[in-house]
Design a protein around this motif. Sequence first.
Motif, short mmCIF file in Angstrom:
data_model
loop_
_atom_site.label_atom_id
_atom_site.label_comp_id
_atom_site.label_asym_id
_atom_site.label_seq_id
_atom_site.Cartn_x
_atom_site.Cartn_y
_atom_site.Cartn_z
N VAL A 24 0.86 -1.18 0.00
CA VAL A 24 0.00 0.00 0.00
C VAL A 24 0.89 1.23 0.00
N GLU A 25 0.55 2.22 -0.83
CA GLU A 25 1.34 3.45 -0.89
C GLU A 25 1.26 4.21 0.43
N ALA A 26 2.27 5.00 0.68
CA ALA A 26 2.32 5.79 1.91
C ALA A 26 1.19 6.80 1.97
N CYS A 27 0.80 7.14 3.18
CA CYS A 27 -0.21 8.18 3.39
C CYS A 27 0.37 9.54 2.99
N PRO A 28 -0.48 10.50 2.65
CA PRO A 28 0.03 11.84 2.32
C PRO A 28 0.73 12.46 3.53
N ALA A 29 1.62 13.37 3.28
CA ALA A 29 2.33 14.07 4.35
C ALA A 29 1.33 14.82 5.23
N ALA A 30 1.68 14.99 6.49
CA ALA A 30 0.80 15.69 7.44
C ALA A 30 0.49 17.11 6.96
N SER A 31 1.37 17.70 6.18
CA SER A 31 1.16 19.06 5.71
C SER A 31 0.22 19.13 4.50
N ALA A 32 -0.13 17.97 3.93
CA ALA A 32 -1.02 17.94 2.76
C ALA A 32 -2.45 18.25 3.18
N PRO A 33 -3.26 18.78 2.26
CA PRO A 33 -4.66 19.04 2.59
C PRO A 33 -5.35 17.75 3.03
N ALA A 34 -6.27 17.87 3.97
CA ALA A 34 -6.99 16.69 4.48
C ALA A 34 -7.76 16.03 3.34
N ALA A 35 -7.65 14.72 3.26
CA ALA A 35 -8.37 13.95 2.25
C ALA A 35 -8.52 12.52 2.76
N TRP A 36 -9.55 11.86 2.30
CA TRP A 36 -9.76 10.47 2.67
C TRP A 36 -8.89 9.59 1.79
N SER A 37 -8.36 8.52 2.36
CA SER A 37 -7.68 7.48 1.59
C SER A 37 -8.67 6.33 1.45
N VAL A 38 -8.88 5.89 0.22
CA VAL A 38 -9.84 4.83 -0.05
C VAL A 38 -9.09 3.64 -0.64
N TYR A 39 -9.31 2.47 -0.06
CA TYR A 39 -8.68 1.24 -0.54
C TYR A 39 -9.78 0.25 -0.88
N THR A 40 -10.03 0.05 -2.17
CA THR A 40 -11.03 -0.93 -2.58
C THR A 40 -10.42 -2.32 -2.47
N GLY A 41 -11.26 -3.30 -2.37
CA GLY A 41 -10.78 -4.67 -2.28
C GLY A 41 -11.33 -5.33 -1.05
N GLY A 42 -10.63 -6.34 -0.57
CA GLY A 42 -11.11 -7.04 0.61
C GLY A 42 -10.35 -8.31 0.86
N THR A 43 -11.05 -9.25 1.49
CA THR A 43 -10.42 -10.51 1.87
C THR A 43 -11.21 -11.68 1.30
N TRP A 44 -10.52 -12.77 1.10
CA TRP A 44 -11.12 -14.01 0.63
C TRP A 44 -10.62 -15.12 1.55
N VAL A 45 -11.52 -15.96 2.02
CA VAL A 45 -11.12 -17.08 2.87
C VAL A 45 -11.83 -18.35 2.40
N ALA A 46 -11.18 -19.50 2.64
CA ALA A 46 -11.77 -20.79 2.30
C ALA A 46 -12.92 -21.10 3.24
N SER A 47 -12.82 -20.64 4.48
CA SER A 47 -13.88 -20.79 5.47
C SER A 47 -13.67 -19.71 6.53
N PRO A 48 -14.71 -19.34 7.30
CA PRO A 48 -14.55 -18.31 8.32
C PRO A 48 -13.36 -18.62 9.23
N ALA A 49 -12.58 -17.57 9.54
CA ALA A 49 -11.37 -17.80 10.34
C ALA A 49 -10.88 -16.50 10.97
N CYS A 50 -10.05 -16.66 11.96
CA CYS A 50 -9.30 -15.57 12.56
C CYS A 50 -7.92 -15.63 11.89
N VAL A 51 -7.69 -14.75 10.94
CA VAL A 51 -6.52 -14.84 10.05
C VAL A 51 -5.38 -13.96 10.54
N PRO A 52 -4.16 -14.51 10.64
CA PRO A 52 -3.01 -13.68 11.01
C PRO A 52 -2.63 -12.79 9.83
N LEU A 53 -2.32 -11.53 10.13
CA LEU A 53 -1.94 -10.56 9.11
C LEU A 53 -0.66 -9.88 9.57
#
Length: 76
Positions: A24-53
């Motif tokens: 994932v690209e770095a967040c904007p610098a603190a001095s940059a104008p406020a903006a939302w960062s949006v990351y589309t996508g998600g997770t896929w699992v073979a079955s429900p689980a508590c997944v280590p990340l």
Amino acid sequence: MPGWEDRARIGWGPGAAPTTTVQVEACPAASAPAAWSVYTGGTWVASPACVPLVIRSEGQQVEVRLAIGAACGENN
């Protein structure tokens, strides 16, 4: 995470495809104008689980648990 390759995937960004590693690209610098960062996508699992990340940033690493359809307890 070793042992999870056939059980869980993650995908981020436009046209997200299931994979085991995401950068994932770095967040904007603190001095940059406020903006939302949006990351589309998600997770896929073979079955429900508590997944280590594993998250790596600036030479540091931390492992967190991601509840995907199953709760993460103290022993997960």
